[in-house]
Write a protein that holds these residues in place. Sequence first.
Motif, PDB file in Angstrom:
ATOM      1  N   ALA A  58     -29.647  20.340 -13.130  1.00 13.42           N
ATOM      2  CA  ALA A  58     -28.312  20.920 -13.031  1.00 13.42           C
ATOM      3  C   ALA A  58     -27.396  19.900 -12.383  1.00 13.42           C
ATOM      4  CB  ALA A  58     -28.341  22.204 -12.202  1.00 13.42           C
ATOM      5  N   GLU A  59     -26.103  20.077 -12.612  1.00  5.94           N
ATOM      6  CA  GLU A  59     -25.113  19.203 -11.989  1.00  5.94           C
ATOM      7  C   GLU A  59     -24.320  20.022 -10.978  1.00  5.94           C
ATOM      8  OE1 GLU A  59     -22.399  17.429 -14.790  1.00  5.94           O
ATOM      9  OE2 GLU A  59     -21.287  16.350 -13.232  1.00  5.94           O
ATOM     10  N   ALA A  60     -24.121  19.463  -9.786  1.00  4.31           N
ATOM     11  CA  ALA A  60     -23.297  20.117  -8.773  1.00  4.31           C
ATOM     12  C   ALA A  60     -21.859  19.624  -8.923  1.00  4.31           C
ATOM     13  CB  ALA A  60     -23.824  19.789  -7.378  1.00  4.31           C
ATOM     14  N   ILE A 116     -25.452  14.849  -8.489  1.00  4.79           N
ATOM     15  CA  ILE A 116     -24.112  14.907  -7.925  1.00  4.79           C
ATOM     16  C   ILE A 116     -23.306  13.710  -8.432  1.00  4.79           C
ATOM     17  CG2 ILE A 116     -25.011  16.114  -5.880  1.00  4.79           C
ATOM     18  CD1 ILE A 116     -24.347  13.741  -4.216  1.00  4.79           C
ATOM     19  N   ASN A 117     -21.999  13.891  -8.492  1.00  8.35           N
ATOM     20  CA  ASN A 117     -21.118  12.835  -8.985  1.00  8.35           C
ATOM     21  C   ASN A 117     -20.747  11.897  -7.843  1.00  8.35           C
ATOM     22  OD1 ASN A 117     -20.343  13.657 -11.924  1.00  8.35           O
ATOM     23  ND2 ASN A 117     -20.258  15.552 -10.722  1.00  8.35           N
ATOM     24  N   ILE A 118     -20.853  10.608  -8.102  1.00 10.52           N
ATOM     25  CA  ILE A 118     -20.575   9.602  -7.072  1.00 10.52           C
ATOM     26  C   ILE A 118     -19.390   8.739  -7.524  1.00 10.52           C
ATOM     27  CG2 ILE A 118     -21.528   7.642  -5.764  1.00 10.52           C
ATOM     28  CD1 ILE A 118     -23.078  10.180  -5.166  1.00 10.52           C
ATOM     29  N   PHE A 145     -27.870  10.873  -9.239  1.00  7.32           N
ATOM     30  CA  PHE A 145     -26.479  10.462  -9.031  1.00  7.32           C
ATOM     31  C   PHE A 145     -25.859  10.165 -10.393  1.00  7.32           C
ATOM     32  CE2 PHE A 145     -26.873   8.511  -4.443  1.00  7.32           C
ATOM     33  CZ  PHE A 145     -27.032   9.792  -3.925  1.00  7.32           C
ATOM     34  N   GLU A 146     -24.691  10.743 -10.653  1.00 11.28           N
ATOM     35  CA  GLU A 146     -23.941  10.431 -11.874  1.00 11.28           C
ATOM     36  C   GLU A 146     -22.831   9.448 -11.520  1.00 11.28           C
ATOM     37  OE1 GLU A 146     -22.644  13.841 -14.106  1.00 11.28           O
ATOM     38  OE2 GLU A 146     -24.663  14.720 -14.133  1.00 11.28           O
ATOM     39  N   ILE A 147     -22.804   8.351 -12.241  1.00 17.26           N
ATOM     40  CA  ILE A 147     -21.770   7.338 -12.007  1.00 17.26           C
ATOM     41  C   ILE A 147     -21.158   6.954 -13.360  1.00 17.26           C
ATOM     42  CG2 ILE A 147     -22.892   6.396  -9.940  1.00 17.26           C
ATOM     43  CD1 ILE A 147     -23.240   4.182 -12.799  1.00 17.26           C
ATOM     44  N   ILE A 175     -25.612   7.718 -16.267  1.00 20.25           N
ATOM     45  CA  ILE A 175     -24.288   7.177 -16.581  1.00 20.25           C
ATOM     46  C   ILE A 175     -23.457   8.317 -17.165  1.00 20.25           C
ATOM     47  CG2 ILE A 175     -22.994   5.503 -17.946  1.00 20.25           C
ATOM     48  CD1 ILE A 175     -25.596   3.776 -17.892  1.00 20.25           C
ATOM     49  N   ASP A 176     -22.363   8.643 -16.475  1.00 15.96           N
ATOM     50  CA  ASP A 176     -21.534   9.800 -16.829  1.00 15.96           C
ATOM     51  C   ASP A 176     -20.399   9.372 -17.765  1.00 15.96           C
ATOM     52  OD1 ASP A 176     -20.699  12.431 -16.724  1.00 15.96           O
ATOM     53  OD2 ASP A 176     -20.127  12.393 -14.605  1.00 15.96           O
ATOM     54  N   ASP A 177     -19.921  10.301 -18.544  1.00 16.02           N
ATOM     55  CA  ASP A 177     -18.716  10.100 -19.373  1.00 16.02           C
ATOM     56  C   ASP A 177     -18.821   8.841 -20.227  1.00 16.02           C
ATOM     57  OD1 ASP A 177     -17.884  12.267 -17.939  1.00 16.02           O
ATOM     58  OD2 ASP A 177     -16.447  11.184 -16.699  1.00 16.02           O
ATOM     59  N   LEU A 196     -28.214   8.768 -19.950  1.00 13.79           N
ATOM     60  CA  LEU A 196     -26.857   8.473 -20.381  1.00 13.79           C
ATOM     61  C   LEU A 196     -26.212   9.772 -20.861  1.00 13.79           C
ATOM     62  CD1 LEU A 196     -25.735   5.392 -22.355  1.00 13.79           C
ATOM     63  CD2 LEU A 196     -25.118   7.636 -23.215  1.00 13.79           C
ATOM     64  N   LYS A 197     -25.037  10.081 -20.305  1.00 14.38           N
ATOM     65  CA  LYS A 197     -24.335  11.301 -20.695  1.00 14.38           C
ATOM     66  C   LYS A 197     -23.142  10.944 -21.574  1.00 14.38           C
ATOM     67  CE  LYS A 197     -24.089  14.752 -17.799  1.00 14.38           C
ATOM     68  NZ  LYS A 197     -23.586  15.538 -16.643  1.00 14.38           N
ATOM     69  N   ILE A 198     -23.183  11.413 -22.812  1.00 16.05           N
ATOM     70  CA  ILE A 198     -22.090  11.123 -23.744  1.00 16.05           C
ATOM     71  C   ILE A 198     -20.888  11.990 -23.380  1.00 16.05           C
ATOM     72  CG2 ILE A 198     -21.373  11.131 -26.166  1.00 16.05           C
ATOM     73  CD1 ILE A 198     -24.306  10.830 -26.939  1.00 16.05           C
TER      74      ILE A 198
END
Length: 288
Positions: A58-60, A116-118, A145-147, A175-177, A196-198
């Motif tokens: 899950a993502e916070a 969590i997003n960093i 960690f999502e960066i 890797i976010d976005d 990797l998140k598209i």
Amino acid sequence: LDQARVEQAIVIRDLSMGTPAFDRLTLTRELGAAIANGEMFLQYQPKVHVRRQEISSAEALVRWQHPTRGLVLPGDFIPLAEEIGEIGPLTLWTLDKVIEDQRTLAADGHDLTIFINISGQLLADTSFVAEACAKVCDNAARIGFEITETSVIRDPQSAIANLQTFADVGITIAIDDYGAGLSSLAYLKQLPARELKIDKMFVLQLTSSNRDPLIVRSTIDLAHALEMEVTAEGVETQAAMALLTVMGCDMVQGYLISRPISIDAFRQFLRDDKLRPEEYSAPSMFKR
Ligand code: C2E
Ligand code: MG
Ligand code: MG
Ligand code: MG
């Protein structure tokens, strides 16, 4: 309009609530105290593993329950927090809260990695890196960690070194976005990322555009070639879900499965096992 009336109009606008300049200043002042006042809270958005048909993580996502403005979303205060040096404390608070909520989930019998997003700014902040590693210590295997790549490009050397530090203690890096900002294949191959998140901009119109499916499919193939798992964010429809399944996307996240929800709603979601495989799997004609 003469000049005096224009100036008067500007003054009146500035004094009224709702002008961007006024809001920004006030919000910035209020933000400093918001954590201490207990106005921040987290929502969780599950990610589903397509082949395993289960919630894999899950993502916070942080929210600000403002006493008079109501709910303020991160797009409106994360940039301010970065500007005034509050992003470090806010992210460390988030980390503490996630670890606390993970204990609750563990007591329910759920062992989930939470991302969590960093902010990019923190990837160059040695005291943040040290404090985050110390906080995570025993829980590293359950923290992600999502960066974004854009945040790496600012100061690649220290960002890559610090991401390696996080990866070495056992934190999963995602890797976010992907595809939405400044991307560089040169950095992509150096990042110690497992996922990797598209970006949702390629997913929201996946089944109604000509190019998005081609971009998404080649991104999935690229990530797999680099031995990364792929998440599609912004999955809102059955049709998108079906196509992503055919394309071999590993994980999906989006309103189709769940919006971001409170920890209690998330616990209920896990308890109810709302994931009904027949609802989320591809129609048989699409099955691999
Ligand atoms: P993100 O990490 O890419 O998060 C995804 C955003 O897309 C979230 O917005 C989420 O609510 C939204 N979303 C999820 N599924 C769907 C869908 O199916 N359709 C659509 N249209 N949207 C969907 P949110 O919560 O407003 O967060 C926005 C951004 O704020 C995040 O983007 C992230 O970059 C940032 N953010 C959130 N929490 C934090 C935090 O604790 N620290 C930092 N540094 N940034 C944060
Ligand atoms: Mg994210
Ligand atoms: Mg994202
Ligand atoms: Mg995004």
